[in-house]
Write a protein that holds these residues in place. Structure first.
Motif, PDB file in Angstrom:
ATOM      1  N   ALA A  45       0.939  -1.166   0.078  1.00 36.71           N
ATOM      2  CA  ALA A  45       0.129  -0.151  -0.285  1.00 36.71           C
ATOM      3  C   ALA A  45       1.049   1.359   0.172  1.00 36.71           C
ATOM      4  CB  ALA A  45      -0.694   0.082   1.099  1.00 36.71           C
ATOM      5  N   GLY A  46       2.039   1.168   0.740  1.00 37.29           N
ATOM      6  CA  GLY A  46       2.809   2.298   0.748  1.00 37.29           C
ATOM      7  C   GLY A  46       3.839   2.466  -0.421  1.00 37.29           C
ATOM      8  N   ASN A  47       3.738   1.476  -1.399  1.00 31.17           N
ATOM      9  CA  ASN A  47       4.630   1.739  -2.283  1.00 31.17           C
ATOM     10  C   ASN A  47       6.161   1.719  -2.054  1.00 31.17           C
ATOM     11  OD1 ASN A  47       3.110   1.112  -4.516  1.00 31.17           O
ATOM     12  ND2 ASN A  47       2.403   3.197  -4.704  1.00 31.17           N
ATOM     13  N   GLY A  52      13.652  -7.107  -6.096  1.00 35.71           N
ATOM     14  CA  GLY A  52      12.842  -8.232  -6.579  1.00 35.71           C
ATOM     15  C   GLY A  52      13.522  -9.053  -7.787  1.00 35.71           C
ATOM     16  N   TYR A  53      13.221 -10.123  -8.390  1.00 30.77           N
ATOM     17  CA  TYR A  53      14.016 -10.762  -9.564  1.00 30.77           C
ATOM     18  C   TYR A  53      12.932 -11.026 -10.421  1.00 30.77           C
ATOM     19  CZ  TYR A  53      17.956 -11.495  -6.325  1.00 30.77           C
ATOM     20  OH  TYR A  53      18.996 -11.223  -5.512  1.00 30.77           O
ATOM     21  N   VAL A  54      13.098 -10.617 -11.588  1.00 27.36           N
ATOM     22  CA  VAL A  54      12.621 -10.929 -12.650  1.00 27.36           C
ATOM     23  C   VAL A  54      12.443 -12.437 -13.264  1.00 27.36           C
ATOM     24  CG1 VAL A  54      11.864 -10.125 -15.272  1.00 27.36           C
ATOM     25  CG2 VAL A  54      12.716  -8.643 -13.652  1.00 27.36           C
ATOM     26  N   VAL A  55      11.324 -13.119 -13.185  1.00 26.66           N
ATOM     27  CA  VAL A  55      11.175 -14.335 -13.715  1.00 26.66           C
ATOM     28  C   VAL A  55      10.536 -14.769 -15.038  1.00 26.66           C
ATOM     29  CG1 VAL A  55      11.410 -15.629 -11.205  1.00 26.66           C
ATOM     30  CG2 VAL A  55       9.226 -14.859 -11.967  1.00 26.66           C
ATOM     31  N   ALA A  56       9.835 -13.654 -15.407  1.00 25.14           N
ATOM     32  CA  ALA A  56       9.153 -13.893 -16.747  1.00 25.14           C
ATOM     33  C   ALA A  56       9.052 -12.650 -17.500  1.00 25.14           C
ATOM     34  CB  ALA A  56       7.879 -14.718 -16.729  1.00 25.14           C
ATOM     35  N   VAL A  57       9.190 -12.433 -18.704  1.00 25.88           N
ATOM     36  CA  VAL A  57       8.843 -11.445 -19.389  1.00 25.88           C
ATOM     37  C   VAL A  57       7.520 -11.339 -20.312  1.00 25.88           C
ATOM     38  CG1 VAL A  57       9.748  -9.444 -20.992  1.00 25.88           C
ATOM     39  CG2 VAL A  57      11.183 -10.518 -19.088  1.00 25.88           C
ATOM     40  N   ARG A  58       6.624 -10.852 -20.279  1.00 28.47           N
ATOM     41  CA  ARG A  58       5.487 -10.944 -21.271  1.00 28.47           C
ATOM     42  C   ARG A  58       5.130  -9.723 -22.198  1.00 28.47           C
ATOM     43  NH1 ARG A  58       3.440 -15.135 -18.728  1.00 28.47           N
ATOM     44  NH2 ARG A  58       4.308 -15.572 -16.914  1.00 28.47           N
ATOM     45  N   ASN A  59       4.243  -9.900 -23.259  1.00 27.11           N
ATOM     46  CA  ASN A  59       3.797  -8.900 -23.717  1.00 27.11           C
ATOM     47  C   ASN A  59       2.335  -8.505 -23.681  1.00 27.11           C
ATOM     48  OD1 ASN A  59       2.862 -10.760 -25.220  1.00 27.11           O
ATOM     49  ND2 ASN A  59       3.748 -10.243 -27.328  1.00 27.11           N
ATOM     50  N   THR A  60       1.616  -9.488 -22.936  1.00 25.94           N
ATOM     51  CA  THR A  60       0.128  -9.047 -22.752  1.00 25.94           C
ATOM     52  C   THR A  60       0.112  -9.281 -21.217  1.00 25.94           C
ATOM     53  OG1 THR A  60      -0.348 -11.294 -22.931  1.00 25.94           O
ATOM     54  CG2 THR A  60      -0.876  -9.694 -24.654  1.00 25.94           C
ATOM     55  N   PRO A  61      -0.827  -8.314 -20.386  1.00 19.63           N
ATOM     56  CA  PRO A  61      -0.956  -8.386 -19.018  1.00 19.63           C
ATOM     57  C   PRO A  61      -1.787  -9.468 -18.657  1.00 19.63           C
ATOM     58  CG  PRO A  61      -2.112  -6.682 -19.939  1.00 19.63           C
ATOM     59  CD  PRO A  61      -1.504  -7.301 -20.933  1.00 19.63           C
ATOM     60  N   ASP A  62      -1.801 -10.038 -17.221  1.00 17.44           N
ATOM     61  CA  ASP A  62      -2.749 -11.032 -16.794  1.00 17.44           C
ATOM     62  C   ASP A  62      -3.568 -10.324 -15.740  1.00 17.44           C
ATOM     63  OD1 ASP A  62      -1.277 -12.995 -17.963  1.00 17.44           O
ATOM     64  OD2 ASP A  62      -0.090 -13.382 -16.408  1.00 17.44           O
ATOM     65  N   TRP A  63      -3.496  -9.080 -15.753  1.00 15.95           N
ATOM     66  CA  TRP A  63      -4.395  -8.133 -14.735  1.00 15.95           C
ATOM     67  C   TRP A  63      -4.893  -6.963 -15.323  1.00 15.95           C
ATOM     68  CZ3 TRP A  63      -4.363 -10.765  -9.999  1.00 15.95           C
ATOM     69  CH2 TRP A  63      -3.327 -11.740  -9.668  1.00 15.95           C
ATOM     70  N   ASP A  64      -5.710  -6.486 -14.687  1.00 24.39           N
ATOM     71  CA  ASP A  64      -6.227  -5.108 -14.969  1.00 24.39           C
ATOM     72  C   ASP A  64      -5.053  -4.043 -15.127  1.00 24.39           C
ATOM     73  OD1 ASP A  64      -7.393  -2.659 -15.495  1.00 24.39           O
ATOM     74  OD2 ASP A  64      -8.817  -2.814 -13.549  1.00 24.39           O
ATOM     75  N   VAL A  65      -4.838  -3.627 -16.180  1.00 26.57           N
ATOM     76  CA  VAL A  65      -3.659  -2.837 -16.377  1.00 26.57           C
ATOM     77  C   VAL A  65      -3.750  -1.241 -15.591  1.00 26.57           C
ATOM     78  CG1 VAL A  65      -2.954  -3.252 -18.531  1.00 26.57           C
ATOM     79  CG2 VAL A  65      -4.953  -1.465 -18.359  1.00 26.57           C
ATOM     80  N   GLU A  66      -4.879  -0.908 -15.154  1.00 27.26           N
ATOM     81  CA  GLU A  66      -4.888  -0.003 -14.098  1.00 27.26           C
ATOM     82  C   GLU A  66      -4.301  -0.333 -12.791  1.00 27.26           C
ATOM     83  OE1 GLU A  66      -7.248   2.948 -14.827  1.00 27.26           O
ATOM     84  OE2 GLU A  66      -6.580   2.435 -16.693  1.00 27.26           O
ATOM     85  N   LYS A  67      -4.314  -1.685 -12.490  1.00 25.73           N
ATOM     86  CA  LYS A  67      -3.770  -1.835 -11.360  1.00 25.73           C
ATOM     87  C   LYS A  67      -1.966  -2.224 -11.264  1.00 25.73           C
ATOM     88  CE  LYS A  67      -7.998  -3.502  -8.907  1.00 25.73           C
ATOM     89  NZ  LYS A  67      -8.926  -4.431  -8.918  1.00 25.73           N
TER      90      LYS A  67
END
Ligand code: ADP
Ligand code: ZN
Ligand code: ZN
Length: 749
Positions: A45-47, A52-67
């Protein structure tokens, strides 16, 4: 594919956060971002910025892009993780149960980048004749540290500085003093030099024996034809295993590949290291627990860049980020230290098989007393077995006598030394030959035995010894079975039934009463507290500074003592009754190694094994130095009671603040485990749940501990049950309650 989103594992080890979180890749990073990269991301919440470590790179999101939030940037000082290492981390997580971040940290030996360090070496400035004279003068003045360094420099004109201060335990001030006298120079270089030999020795490259050559040829032929295998070298100490490793490494390096050599930390002695240094020089590096984070980072960088090709170290050396590993060697593969005690509780042997698979490398295991696991696999044809039978340094196997301590008691000898051992000790002291006394206290857990007949109080259900708890109650740590304190032996009616309480200190006192003139060194947890205490005692004994060395299992490994002609093993059966199914194996291995300490040099050796259970197969076969005989009996026992390696076994530990609550959670989870697969028709193949019971240490820091065991043939099924247990625990457990899982545990809980 356009790199727009990244799945990131956050650097927080908590089960509830054990999944990747998705982030948007900012424009500035799209070209460069790779899997494994260490990044800085806003979290919660506090950002707050987290690593962290990147484990995968994608071109489409799995979530609401707003979030979806943006990656903040590369993490300052972050070390990225290679693709193969990520796959290895996934293997650890899957097979041993831990969070992904714990697994990733395990495969990343150095997590922070640091400035590369300077390499230093110590070089002799005097010529051989002068240096020899200087050494003699130092000896006369009792400057033993200086003399020791000079003796080594007479052999190798230049030695790596850390080897001198570390394994030779020469202090920086001693080196400085010699430097000021103009005898040595400390040189700074960008890398180590090959330790240069002063005298070129004839025997430098040994002609391999027929047995050795067969192993080297087979492994290489397989390697060159593209087949990768696991090879088990069964050979007593001195039978030439290390020579085989060295030859194989040379050949693997010629093929442009790298090699990892695992050696238990306790066996990483100066003698072993110098052998690798003198063969591989600047291509080799050593990893050990005393290295700083900077030194570890430095080594990983050098491994990645191809500056080193060989690494030697304890189990964590397995994660050295070499680009293209061709060979992994695990020496003393039976050692318990190859199993990690922290989550993920991986075993180096199994993990090495995975590393070998990922890289296409061969795996060579070596031991004088192979683990039941390795030998069982060899017997089933999964590993290739080679046996080295001869000791190449000459010296014969010692003559062993087994003394029945019940008989000693009957004859009125109440001393902790048998008459036979006393007689031989007097003889050796007279002859000025050295003696080692080994007190077997491994896994000592307060078991009860009869000094008159040797009877040990055991659990009728699990065939492991019961442990004495407060008030004398006896408890089984597998199934929870309990019985009241015993006063007389149920077997023979004797009152001499109790726990064995003698320690190394008492042995030293008793010895001094008998032989006041003998000089004694004692090695145990007390005398080895200081850094290097262990090696200091061993080298003092090696230099002939004492007649007798008394110690626990620490003294049976590593060093060779050519002047030792008598080994006494006191209470050989203590470790037999350690309350877990590996007790017989451990005892056999310790006794075999202990007995093998006598007669390494030109003088023949003798060993005396004192025991209350002279008829036990571990004792009988160790005395005869007969591994195969031991294996045959031990594997029958494992088959009968379905212990590893015949079966797989998962230990499930539950930690909770309340006793009732802990018990309840343990019972619920055990029930869940039980609900899995009883569809097998054959009884002997069915899933078995044992317990729950209070753990060996039932309460620690006010937290109650419970444990149960699940036995099943198929490992994958146990992994499935583990996942289900973890899922259930996530629902049932409060934040303060924890679940820990250990596959095929090495220690009892
Ligand atoms: P292990 O690792 O089984 O204890 P090593 O490889 O250390 O055995 O060998 C024991 C001793 O025998 C060492 O001193 C080594 O130098 C020597 N040795 C090994 N192989 C040979 C050989 N083929 N010819 C002569 N000596 C050898
Ligand atoms: Zn008895
Ligand atoms: Zn039991």
């Amino acid at each position: 594919m356009e790199k727009l989103y990244a799945d990131v594992i956050i650097d927080i080890a908590h089960e509830k956060l054990d999944r990747p979180f998705q982030y948007r890749i900012p424009e500035s990073m799209r070209d460069t971002l790779e899997e494994g990269q260490c990044v800085s991301v806003p979290f919660g919440a506090g950002n707050k910025l987290r690593k962290g470590y990147v484990v995968a790179v994608r071109n489409t999101p799995d979530w609401d892009v707003e979030k979806i939030k943006d990656i903040a940037g590369p993490a300052p000082q972050g070390v990225s993780i290679e693709e193969k290492q990520i796959r290895l981390a996934a293997f650890l997580k899957r097979n041993y149960g831990s969070t992904m971040i714990q697994a990733m940290k395990t495969v990343l030996p150095a997590r922070q980048s640091v400035r590369p360090l300077e390499k230093k070496s110590v070089r002799l400035l005097q010529d051989e004749e002068q240096a020899f004279k200087t050494m003699e003068i130092c000896l006369k003045k009792h400057q033993t540290a200086k003399a020791r360094l000079l003796r080594e420099l007479l052999e190798f004109a230049s030695l790596p500085y850390p080897l001198v201060t570390g394994k030779l335990h020469i202090s920086p001030s001693t080196i400085k003093a010699l430097e000021q006298q103009g005898i040595v120079a400390v040189e700074k270089e960008s890398r180590y030099r090959n330790p240069v030999r002063l005298k070129v020795r004839q025997d430098e490259r040994k002609t391999l024996s027929r047995e050795q050559a067969l192993i080297v040829d087979t492994v290489l032929k397989d390697f060159d034809s593209g087949s990768r295998d696991v090879y088990l070298l069964h050979g007593i100490t001195g039978s030439g295993k290390t020579e085989v490793y060295v030859c194989l490494i040379e050949e693997i390096l010629k093929r442009g590949r790298q090699a990892i050599v695992l050696i238990p930390e306790i066996a990483l002695t100066y003698q072993t290291l110098i052998r690798f240094y003198s063969r591989f020089g600047e291509q080799v590096s050593v990893l050990n627990s005393s290295l700083s984070m900077g030194e570890k980072y430095d080594q990983c960088q050098r491994a990645k860049n191809g500056e080193i090709q060989v690494i030697i170290g304890p189990r964590s050396a397995l994660f050295t980020p070499f680009p293209n590993i061709g060979l992994i060697v695990i020496d003393e593969e039976h050692e318990g230290s190859y199993k990690s005690e922290n989550s993920p509780k991986y075993h180096a042997r199994e993990t090495a098989e995975e590393v070998a698979r990922l890289h296409g490398a061969s795996l060579v295991l070596g031991s004088a007393t192979p683990s039941l696991e390795a030998y069982y696999r060899a017997m089933r044809g999964e590993y290739r077995l080679f046996t080295l039978k001869e000791r190449l340094t000459g010296g014969s196997l010692p003559a062993v006598s087994v003394v029945d301590m019940r008989e000693e008691l009957r004859q009125g000898n109440r001393s902790i030394f048998s008459r036979k051992l006393q007689e031989l000790m007097a003889d050796r002291l007279e002859k000025k030959q050295q003696i080692m006394l080994f007190l077997n206290r491994r896994g000592y857990a307060g078991f009860i035995s009869c000094r008159a007949c040797g009877h040990v109080m055991k659990c009728p259900h699990c065939d492991v010894s019961l442990s004495e708890h407060r008030g004398g109650r006896l408890i089984c740590h597998y199934c929870g079975y309990e019985e009241p304190a015993v006063r007389v032996c149920p077997q023979c009616g004797s009152r001499y039934i109790s726990g064995f309480r003698a320690g190394t200190q008492q042995i030293e006192e008793k010895l001094k009463e008998l032989y006041p003139e003998a000089s004694v060194l004692r090695m145990d947890a007390d005398t080895t507290k200081s850094k290097d205490g262990y090696e200091r005692i061993l080298s003092a004994f090696s230099a002939g500074e004492a007649d007798v060395l008394i110690g626990t299992q620490m003294i049976v490994k590593g060093h060779d003592f050519p002047n030792v002609t008598l080994v006494g093993v006191l209470a050989a059966d203590l470790s037999l009754s350690a309350g877990d199914y590996r007790a017989g194996e451990r005892t056999f291995s310790l006794l075999t190694q202990a007995v093998g300490r006598a007669g390494r040099g030109s003088l023949p050796g003798e060993a005396v094994i004192q025991t209350y259970q002279p008829e036990h197969y571990s004792v009988v076969h160790a005395a005869a130095q007969d591994y195969e005989g031991f294996y045959e009996e031990e594997i029958l026992y494992r088959e009968l009671l379905r212990y590893p390696p015949v079966c797989n076994m998962m230990a499930v530990q539950i930690f909770a603040a309340g006793e009732e609550r802990g018990k309840e959670l343990a019972e619920k989870l055990a029930e869940l485990a039980e609900s899995y697969g009883n569809e097998e028709k054959e009884m002997s193949k069915r899933l078995l749940v044992i317990g729950p019971a209070p753990a060996a240490i039932g309460k620690l820091y006010d937290i109650f501990r419970f444990v149960f065991y699940v036995k099943y043939e198929k490992y994958d099924k146990l992994v499935e049950i583990k996942d289900a247990l973890e899922e259930r625990a996530a629902l049932l457990f409060s934040a303060k309650e924890t679940l820990q899982i250990d596959f095929n545990p090495v220690n009892v809980f």
